[in-house]
Design a protein around this motif. Structure first.
Motif, PDB file in Angstrom:
ATOM      1  N   SER A  33       0.817  -1.214   0.000  1.00 47.11           N
ATOM      2  CA  SER A  33       0.000   0.000   0.000  1.00 47.11           C
ATOM      3  C   SER A  33       0.852   1.267   0.000  1.00 47.11           C
ATOM      4  N   TYR A  34       2.155   1.134   0.262  1.00 43.40           N
ATOM      5  CA  TYR A  34       3.050   2.287   0.182  1.00 43.40           C
ATOM      6  C   TYR A  34       3.373   2.645  -1.263  1.00 43.40           C
ATOM      7  N   PHE A  35       3.029   1.738  -2.203  1.00 45.47           N
ATOM      8  CA  PHE A  35       3.322   1.942  -3.619  1.00 45.47           C
ATOM      9  C   PHE A  35       2.039   2.285  -4.377  1.00 45.47           C
ATOM     10  N   ASN A  36       2.168   3.134  -5.386  1.00 45.70           N
ATOM     11  CA  ASN A  36       1.016   3.479  -6.211  1.00 45.70           C
ATOM     12  C   ASN A  36       0.456   2.229  -6.887  1.00 45.70           C
ATOM     13  N   ASN A  37      -0.878   2.072  -6.806  1.00 44.58           N
ATOM     14  CA  ASN A  37      -1.558   0.901  -7.366  1.00 44.58           C
ATOM     15  C   ASN A  37      -1.085  -0.411  -6.740  1.00 44.58           C
ATOM     16  N   ARG A  38      -0.478  -0.313  -5.551  1.00 44.82           N
ATOM     17  CA  ARG A  38       0.031  -1.497  -4.846  1.00 44.82           C
ATOM     18  C   ARG A  38       0.927  -2.351  -5.742  1.00 44.82           C
ATOM     19  N   SER A  39       1.817  -1.659  -6.443  1.00 45.83           N
ATOM     20  CA  SER A  39       2.728  -2.335  -7.363  1.00 45.83           C
ATOM     21  C   SER A  39       4.028  -1.557  -7.444  1.00 45.83           C
ATOM     22  N   ALA A  40       5.148  -2.254  -7.296  1.00 47.40           N
ATOM     23  CA  ALA A  40       6.450  -1.618  -7.484  1.00 47.40           C
ATOM     24  C   ALA A  40       6.724  -1.462  -8.971  1.00 47.40           C
ATOM     25  N   SER A  41       7.712  -0.644  -9.313  1.00 48.47           N
ATOM     26  CA  SER A  41       8.134  -0.503 -10.706  1.00 48.47           C
ATOM     27  C   SER A  41       8.938  -1.725 -11.126  1.00 48.47           C
ATOM     28  N   CYS A  42       8.802  -2.097 -12.371  1.00 45.98           N
ATOM     29  CA  CYS A  42       9.596  -3.199 -12.909  1.00 45.98           C
ATOM     30  C   CYS A  42      11.054  -2.733 -13.016  1.00 45.98           C
ATOM     31  N   HIS A  43      11.994  -3.512 -12.465  1.00 39.44           N
ATOM     32  CA  HIS A  43      13.376  -3.075 -12.395  1.00 39.44           C
ATOM     33  C   HIS A  43      14.317  -4.267 -12.230  1.00 39.44           C
ATOM     34  N   TRP A  44      15.604  -3.975 -12.192  1.00 41.83           N
ATOM     35  CA  TRP A  44      16.610  -4.987 -11.882  1.00 41.83           C
ATOM     36  C   TRP A  44      17.762  -4.305 -11.163  1.00 41.83           C
ATOM     37  N   HIS A  45      18.592  -5.095 -10.510  1.00 40.05           N
ATOM     38  CA  HIS A  45      19.792  -4.581  -9.865  1.00 40.05           C
ATOM     39  C   HIS A  45      20.768  -5.737  -9.685  1.00 40.05           C
ATOM     40  N   ILE A  46      22.015  -5.405  -9.457  1.00 38.72           N
ATOM     41  CA  ILE A  46      23.040  -6.445  -9.300  1.00 38.72           C
ATOM     42  C   ILE A  46      22.872  -7.210  -7.987  1.00 38.72           C
ATOM     43  N   ASP A  47      22.204  -6.605  -7.026  1.00 36.86           N
ATOM     44  CA  ASP A  47      22.071  -7.205  -5.702  1.00 36.86           C
ATOM     45  C   ASP A  47      21.191  -8.452  -5.714  1.00 36.86           C
ATOM     46  N   LEU A  54       5.213 -11.198   5.684  1.00 38.97           N
ATOM     47  CA  LEU A  54       4.796 -11.150   7.083  1.00 38.97           C
ATOM     48  C   LEU A  54       3.296 -11.328   7.241  1.00 38.97           C
ATOM     49  N   ASP A  55       2.545 -10.721   6.329  1.00 33.81           N
ATOM     50  CA  ASP A  55       1.090 -10.797   6.412  1.00 33.81           C
ATOM     51  C   ASP A  55       0.492 -10.547   5.033  1.00 33.81           C
ATOM     52  N   GLY A  56      -0.594 -11.255   4.719  1.00 32.06           N
ATOM     53  CA  GLY A  56      -1.226 -11.107   3.416  1.00 32.06           C
ATOM     54  C   GLY A  56      -0.549 -11.963   2.359  1.00 32.06           C
ATOM     55  N   ALA A  57      -0.693 -11.549   1.102  1.00 31.41           N
ATOM     56  CA  ALA A  57      -0.119 -12.276  -0.030  1.00 31.41           C
ATOM     57  C   ALA A  57       0.326 -11.280  -1.093  1.00 31.41           C
ATOM     58  N   MET A  58       1.237 -11.727  -1.949  1.00 37.11           N
ATOM     59  CA  MET A  58       1.779 -10.861  -2.984  1.00 37.11           C
ATOM     60  C   MET A  58       2.081 -11.677  -4.232  1.00 37.11           C
ATOM     61  N   ASN A  59       1.819 -11.107  -5.397  1.00 40.85           N
ATOM     62  CA  ASN A  59       2.304 -11.673  -6.652  1.00 40.85           C
ATOM     63  C   ASN A  59       3.709 -11.134  -6.905  1.00 40.85           C
ATOM     64  N   TYR A  60       4.562 -11.974  -7.464  1.00 35.82           N
ATOM     65  CA  TYR A  60       5.925 -11.533  -7.753  1.00 35.82           C
ATOM     66  C   TYR A  60       6.325 -12.007  -9.138  1.00 35.82           C
ATOM     67  N   PHE A  61       6.726 -11.063  -9.973  1.00 34.54           N
ATOM     68  CA  PHE A  61       7.169 -11.342 -11.339  1.00 34.54           C
ATOM     69  C   PHE A  61       8.694 -11.351 -11.372  1.00 34.54           C
ATOM     70  N   VAL A  62       9.260 -12.411 -11.962  1.00 34.52           N
ATOM     71  CA  VAL A  62      10.711 -12.496 -12.146  1.00 34.52           C
ATOM     72  C   VAL A  62      10.999 -13.088 -13.523  1.00 34.52           C
ATOM     73  N   ASN A  63      11.601 -12.289 -14.397  1.00 33.92           N
ATOM     74  CA  ASN A  63      12.061 -12.760 -15.709  1.00 33.92           C
ATOM     75  C   ASN A  63      11.037 -13.612 -16.462  1.00 33.92           C
ATOM     76  N   TYR A  86       3.575  -7.122  -6.887  1.00 33.22           N
ATOM     77  CA  TYR A  86       2.304  -6.416  -7.060  1.00 33.22           C
ATOM     78  C   TYR A  86       1.212  -7.166  -6.302  1.00 33.22           C
ATOM     79  N   SER A  87       0.093  -6.498  -6.086  1.00 30.56           N
ATOM     80  CA  SER A  87      -0.921  -7.012  -5.169  1.00 30.56           C
ATOM     81  C   SER A  87      -1.642  -8.252  -5.703  1.00 30.56           C
ATOM     82  N   TYR A  88      -2.075  -9.070  -4.778  1.00 29.57           N
ATOM     83  CA  TYR A  88      -2.898 -10.240  -5.066  1.00 29.57           C
ATOM     84  C   TYR A  88      -4.328  -9.889  -4.685  1.00 29.57           C
ATOM     85  N   LYS A  89      -5.224  -9.906  -5.687  1.00 31.77           N
ATOM     86  CA  LYS A  89      -6.637  -9.568  -5.480  1.00 31.77           C
ATOM     87  C   LYS A  89      -6.812  -8.187  -4.851  1.00 31.77           C
ATOM     88  N   ASP A  90      -5.901  -7.261  -5.198  1.00 31.49           N
ATOM     89  CA  ASP A  90      -5.948  -5.883  -4.721  1.00 31.49           C
ATOM     90  C   ASP A  90      -5.846  -5.789  -3.200  1.00 31.49           C
TER      91      ASP A  90
END
Length: 296
Positions: A33-47, A54-63, A86-90
């Motif tokens: 909920s700290y992110f607009n539309n409950r979704s982070a920006s698509c990105h990458w990093h070397i890390d 901790l609570d709830g559920a989340m969809n996660y896209f990887v490659n 990004y959010s699961y079922k909003d």
């Protein structure tokens, strides 16, 4: 509400701000909920990235793959992989995130060539989901929790403890992936195409961009371009372009020397009226109201 925005540059890489300038590690507790539309920006990093739910559920896209993460589960995202949550079922989701630069693992060329590079480059290790019910994955979750607590609390001597814990965590992952299944280097042409198209949008968002322009950069037809965006980002190419323009407009509105018309033109909108209409639809407030929130 002012949303969290990742510091993503033109090639989609994130500029990571570590907890201290002395150790390339970042630990955060966050919510979608700290992110607009409950979704982070698509990105990458070397890390190397680790997420614990901790609570709830989340969809996660990887490659190109999408994973559903539930409470108590976690995910590892390998170096330089395109990803976002990004959010699961909003619904909202509370989670821990930890980023560790692989340079922390490098001791000498032999260790790097035998263990580190094969794992970082293994196409079968783009992402690993951890479940409590699978013994080795449950142990990995405990390693991650312990390392997070060490880095987050920063007690005296924590740096040395964190390095040893990271070594053990990496060894645990290596033994249960590359050491068992070998090293694979097949990489998806679709991921290469989507990276090129996203980078093009992030460089040329202020210009008049068409669907044909975007698909040409990815060397795909328009229908495949739309399909790749839908699968990867849950948006059409033009929807992604519009949302990215709004993100950039938010950054520009911190500059009080620019009026709303200046911002709209710089972000590729044909008129300030249309910009205000789109901004309110996405952000829930008008550009003027949002700028007032920023000034408080």
């Amino acid at each position: 509400m002012v949303y969290v925005q990742l510091n993503v540059v033109e090639n989609l890489s994130e500029i990571v701000e570590y907890d201290t300038p002395y150790l390339p590690i970042r630990t955060r507790q966050s919510k979608l909920s700290y992110f607009n539309n409950r979704s982070a920006s698509c990105h990458w990093h070397i890390d190397l990235e680790f997420i614990l739910i901790l609570d709830g559920a989340m969809n996660y896209f990887v490659n190109g793959e999408n994973y559903l993460l539930q409470k108590g589960e976690g995910i590892f995202v390998n170096s330089n992989r395109l990803h976002y949550g990004y959010s699961y079922k909003d619904e909202d989701c509370s989670f821990l995130v930890m980023l560790l630069n692989p340079s922390l693992l490098v001791r000498n060329p032999y260790i790097e060539s035998k263990y580190i590079k094969p794992f970082l480059q293994d196409s079968n290790s783009d992402a690993i989901v951890f479940h409590e019910g699978i013994p080795w994955q449950s142990e990995a979750l405990r390693f991650i929790h312990a390392l997070y607590e060490t880095c987050h609390h920063q007690e005296d001597g924590y740096e040395l403890v964190a390095l040893s814990q990271f070594d053990l965590l990496f060894l645990h992952l290596y033994r249960n992936t590359v050491a068992q299944h070998g090293f694979h280097t097949e990489h998806s042409k679709d991921i290469t195409a989507i990276k090129k198209m996203l980078a093009f949008i992030q460089i040329h968002y202020g210009e008049n961009i068409s669907l044909q322009d975007i698909s040409t950069v990815g060397a795909v037809c328009r229908s495949k371009c739309c399909r790749l965006f839908k699968v990867s980002l849950k948006k059409t190419p033009i929807d992604y372009l519009t949302h990215f323009r709004i993100q950039k407009s938010i950054e520009l509105m911190t500059n009080n020397s620019l009026n709303i018309t200046d911002v709209s033109i710089a972000c590729g909108f044909n008129s300030s009226t249309y910009f205000a209409e789109v901004f309110k639809k996405i952000m829930g407030v008008s550009p003027t109201e949002y700028r007032q929130i920023l000034s408080k």
